[in-house]
Design a protein around this motif. Structure first.
Motif, PDB file in Angstrom:
ATOM      1  N   ALA A  95       3.348 -76.518  20.567  1.00 13.33           N
ATOM      2  CA  ALA A  95       3.556 -76.167  19.159  1.00 13.33           C
ATOM      3  C   ALA A  95       4.961 -75.626  18.943  1.00 13.33           C
ATOM      4  O   ALA A  95       5.534 -74.962  19.808  1.00 13.33           O
ATOM      5  N   ASP A  96       5.498 -75.926  17.768  1.00 15.07           N
ATOM      6  CA  ASP A  96       6.836 -75.485  17.398  1.00 15.07           C
ATOM      7  C   ASP A  96       6.716 -74.634  16.142  1.00 15.07           C
ATOM      8  O   ASP A  96       6.358 -75.141  15.079  1.00 15.07           O
ATOM      9  N   PRO A  97       6.999 -73.340  16.237  1.00 11.18           N
ATOM     10  CA  PRO A  97       6.813 -72.452  15.086  1.00 11.18           C
ATOM     11  C   PRO A  97       7.730 -72.777  13.912  1.00 11.18           C
ATOM     12  O   PRO A  97       7.511 -72.282  12.802  1.00 11.18           O
ATOM     13  N   ARG A  98       8.739 -73.610  14.139  1.00 14.54           N
ATOM     14  CA  ARG A  98       9.633 -73.996  13.045  1.00 14.54           C
ATOM     15  C   ARG A  98       8.965 -74.982  12.083  1.00 14.54           C
ATOM     16  O   ARG A  98       9.440 -75.161  10.952  1.00 14.54           O
ATOM     17  N   VAL A  99       7.879 -75.614  12.516  1.00 13.53           N
ATOM     18  CA  VAL A  99       7.163 -76.578  11.670  1.00 13.53           C
ATOM     19  C   VAL A  99       6.125 -75.833  10.844  1.00 13.53           C
ATOM     20  O   VAL A  99       5.229 -75.187  11.390  1.00 13.53           O
ATOM     21  N   ARG A 100       6.229 -75.953   9.528  1.00 15.16           N
ATOM     22  CA  ARG A 100       5.373 -75.160   8.640  1.00 15.16           C
ATOM     23  C   ARG A 100       4.180 -75.926   8.098  1.00 15.16           C
ATOM     24  O   ARG A 100       3.233 -75.318   7.565  1.00 15.16           O
ATOM     25  N   VAL A 101       4.186 -77.250   8.200  1.00 19.14           N
ATOM     26  CA  VAL A 101       3.108 -78.042   7.620  1.00 19.14           C
ATOM     27  C   VAL A 101       3.109 -79.399   8.302  1.00 19.14           C
ATOM     28  O   VAL A 101       4.134 -79.850   8.819  1.00 19.14           O
ATOM     29  N   ALA A 102       1.923 -80.058   8.311  1.00 18.48           N
ATOM     30  CA  ALA A 102       1.817 -81.394   8.891  1.00 18.48           C
ATOM     31  C   ALA A 102       1.062 -82.314   7.947  1.00 18.48           C
ATOM     32  O   ALA A 102       0.144 -81.890   7.235  1.00 18.48           O
ATOM     33  N   VAL A 103       1.466 -83.576   7.954  1.00 21.29           N
ATOM     34  CA  VAL A 103       0.759 -84.647   7.256  1.00 21.29           C
ATOM     35  C   VAL A 103       0.393 -85.681   8.309  1.00 21.29           C
ATOM     36  O   VAL A 103       1.277 -86.300   8.905  1.00 21.29           O
ATOM     37  N   LEU A 104      -0.902 -85.853   8.550  1.00 18.95           N
ATOM     38  CA  LEU A 104      -1.381 -86.643   9.679  1.00 18.95           C
ATOM     39  C   LEU A 104      -2.220 -87.815   9.165  1.00 18.95           C
ATOM     40  O   LEU A 104      -3.325 -87.632   8.650  1.00 18.95           O
ATOM     41  N   LEU A 105      -1.672 -89.016   9.302  1.00 17.48           N
ATOM     42  CA  LEU A 105      -2.256 -90.229   8.756  1.00 17.48           C
ATOM     43  C   LEU A 105      -2.955 -91.000   9.872  1.00 17.48           C
ATOM     44  O   LEU A 105      -2.327 -91.380  10.865  1.00 17.48           O
ATOM     45  N   CYS A 106      -4.261 -91.208   9.731  1.00 17.36           N
ATOM     46  CA  CYS A 106      -5.053 -91.904  10.753  1.00 17.36           C
ATOM     47  C   CYS A 106      -4.931 -91.196  12.097  1.00 17.36           C
ATOM     48  O   CYS A 106      -4.618 -91.811  13.127  1.00 17.36           O
ATOM     49  N   LEU A 107      -5.186 -89.901  12.094  1.00 17.61           N
ATOM     50  CA  LEU A 107      -5.098 -89.074  13.293  1.00 17.61           C
ATOM     51  C   LEU A 107      -6.226 -89.419  14.265  1.00 17.61           C
ATOM     52  O   LEU A 107      -7.402 -89.302  13.907  1.00 17.61           O
ATOM     53  N   PRO A 108      -5.928 -89.839  15.508  1.00 17.32           N
ATOM     54  CA  PRO A 108      -7.000 -90.126  16.468  1.00 17.32           C
ATOM     55  C   PRO A 108      -7.899 -88.919  16.684  1.00 17.32           C
ATOM     56  O   PRO A 108      -7.447 -87.770  16.682  1.00 17.32           O
ATOM     57  N   PHE A 113       9.216 -87.661  11.273  1.00 25.23           N
ATOM     58  CA  PHE A 113       8.100 -88.611  11.176  1.00 25.23           C
ATOM     59  C   PHE A 113       7.981 -89.433  12.454  1.00 25.23           C
ATOM     60  O   PHE A 113       8.941 -90.077  12.881  1.00 25.23           O
ATOM     61  N   SER A 114       6.793 -89.418  13.041  1.00 30.72           N
ATOM     62  CA  SER A 114       6.512 -90.138  14.274  1.00 30.72           C
ATOM     63  C   SER A 114       5.738 -91.421  13.975  1.00 30.72           C
ATOM     64  O   SER A 114       4.677 -91.396  13.349  1.00 30.72           O
ATOM     65  N   HIS A 115       6.277 -92.538  14.452  1.00 29.74           N
ATOM     66  CA  HIS A 115       5.680 -93.843  14.155  1.00 29.74           C
ATOM     67  C   HIS A 115       4.486 -94.157  15.054  1.00 29.74           C
ATOM     68  O   HIS A 115       4.274 -93.541  16.099  1.00 29.74           O
ATOM     69  N   GLY A 116       3.721 -95.162  14.646  1.00 33.08           N
ATOM     70  CA  GLY A 116       2.619 -95.661  15.447  1.00 33.08           C
ATOM     71  C   GLY A 116       3.106 -96.566  16.573  1.00 33.08           C
ATOM     72  O   GLY A 116       4.290 -96.877  16.694  1.00 33.08           O
ATOM     73  N   GLY A 166       3.138 -88.145  10.752  1.00 27.57           N
ATOM     74  CA  GLY A 166       3.041 -89.306  11.615  1.00 27.57           C
ATOM     75  C   GLY A 166       1.825 -90.137  11.283  1.00 27.57           C
ATOM     76  O   GLY A 166       0.916 -89.696  10.568  1.00 27.57           O
ATOM     77  N   HIS A 167       1.817 -91.357  11.816  1.00 26.32           N
ATOM     78  CA  HIS A 167       0.728 -92.305  11.585  1.00 26.32           C
ATOM     79  C   HIS A 167       0.182 -92.773  12.926  1.00 26.32           C
ATOM     80  O   HIS A 167       0.939 -93.124  13.827  1.00 26.32           O
TER      81      HIS A 167
END
Length: 301
Positions: A155-168, A43-46, A127-128
């Motif tokens: 891109a990292d093929p190991r990541v299967r899904v993303a949840v993007l909150l308030c994506l610019p 999880f990446s913070h704002g 991330g947010h």
């Protein structure tokens, strides 16, 4: 959807070697105290926040079976404008998330009781705000260079899904003069963002980064092939009701019910997209559609 909760442990700081970063990467790890084959959320913070924020999300996800790993990025550590890392900080943010995935073995050894319990085949990026842009680069979004062409893929093929909150949203003429001067890297290109992604936006999120309105935060849904669903929260501003938690006093739209909706939606999406519970997301969508006075709406494609 199964909503059984599990006792949670949270350990910080866990230090990861980062010789090319200028200082080690510090992360918080929040994990279920029991269970095996645990999926991972990085999880990446704002902006200006850190690994101790977003407790309403990290704690909620961990209590329901996820290992949540939160770095503190360099931009929250007082980088000066003349620091040579400052122009590259958006790239270093992405590298922080990749480094976490690279060092899951190290994280397992440093968190008591976690060894051998992580499922490396089920990794999500989330991330947010600026953190949503950071997470999006792991699933194919690219940053448009000064010459107008998309930069290299991170891109990292190991990541299967993303949840993007308030994506610019998109940059160029859509950026405010302030954003164009200080955040020129907020010029995403979504054509190669093909990994399954949930976008969450507030319909009252008026950002100083754009000359457009709250719809700016829905660009990723419109333009990314992998963005399957958009949850729009009615009346929500940039904090989506307070997902950052008590440490961040800037939330202007505090609303526990709104936060609870984000919690339930993200969990359901993650569980279905990672193959943990096929019915979780369809059940959430049906429940929201059947709500007499819903706090938001879903668009899907």
């Amino acid at each position: 959807m199964n909503d059984t909760t599990i006792p949670v442990i949270s350990v910080r700081p866990v230090s990861l070697a980062a010789p090319d970063r200028g200082q080690d990467l510090q992360v918080r790890v929040t994990a279920p105290a029991t269970g095996r084959d645990l999926p991972v959320i990085v999880f990446s913070h704002g902006m200006t926040l850190g690994m101790d924020d977003y407790v309403p999300l990290a704690g909620y996800w961990a209590a329901r079976g996820f290992v949540v790993i939160q770095p503190t990025h360099l931009d929250s550590l007082g980088l000066t404008p003349d620091d040579p890392r400052t122009p590259r900080v958006w790239r270093i943010r992405t590298a922080d998330l990749t480094r976490i995935i690279d060092q899951l073995d190290v994280i397992e050894t440093k968190v008591p009781g976690l060894a051998g319990r992580i499922d490396r085949d089920r990794i999500a990026a989330a991330g947010h705000s600026w953190g949503a842009q950071t997470a999006s680069t792991l699933v194919g979004a690219r940053v448009i260079d000064a010459d107008g062409t998309p930069g290299e893929s991170m891109a990292d093929p190991r990541v299967r899904v993303a949840v993007l909150l308030c994506l610019p949203g998109t940059g160029g003429p859509d950026l405010s003069p302030m954003a164009a001067e200080y955040f020129p890297f907020m010029s995403p290109e979504f054509a190669e963002m093909k990994t399954s992604s949930l976008i969450v936006a507030g319909d009252a999120d008026q950002s100083p980064l754009t000359v457009r309105g709250p719809d700016w935060f829905t660009d990723g849904f419109r333009l990314a092939p992998g963005a399957t669903d958009l949850l729009t929260l009615f009346g929500a501003e940039h904090g989506l009701g307070g997902i950052q938690g008590a440490h961040d006093t800037r939330t202007t739209d505090e609303n526990p019910e709104r936060v609870a909706l984000v919690q339930r939606a993200t969990l359901a999406y993650l569980r279905t997209a990672l193959g943990l519970e096929d019915g979780a997301w369809p059940e959430f969508r049906a429940a929201l559609a059947a709500t007499a006075e819903p706090l938001g709406k879903l668009d899907s494609k």
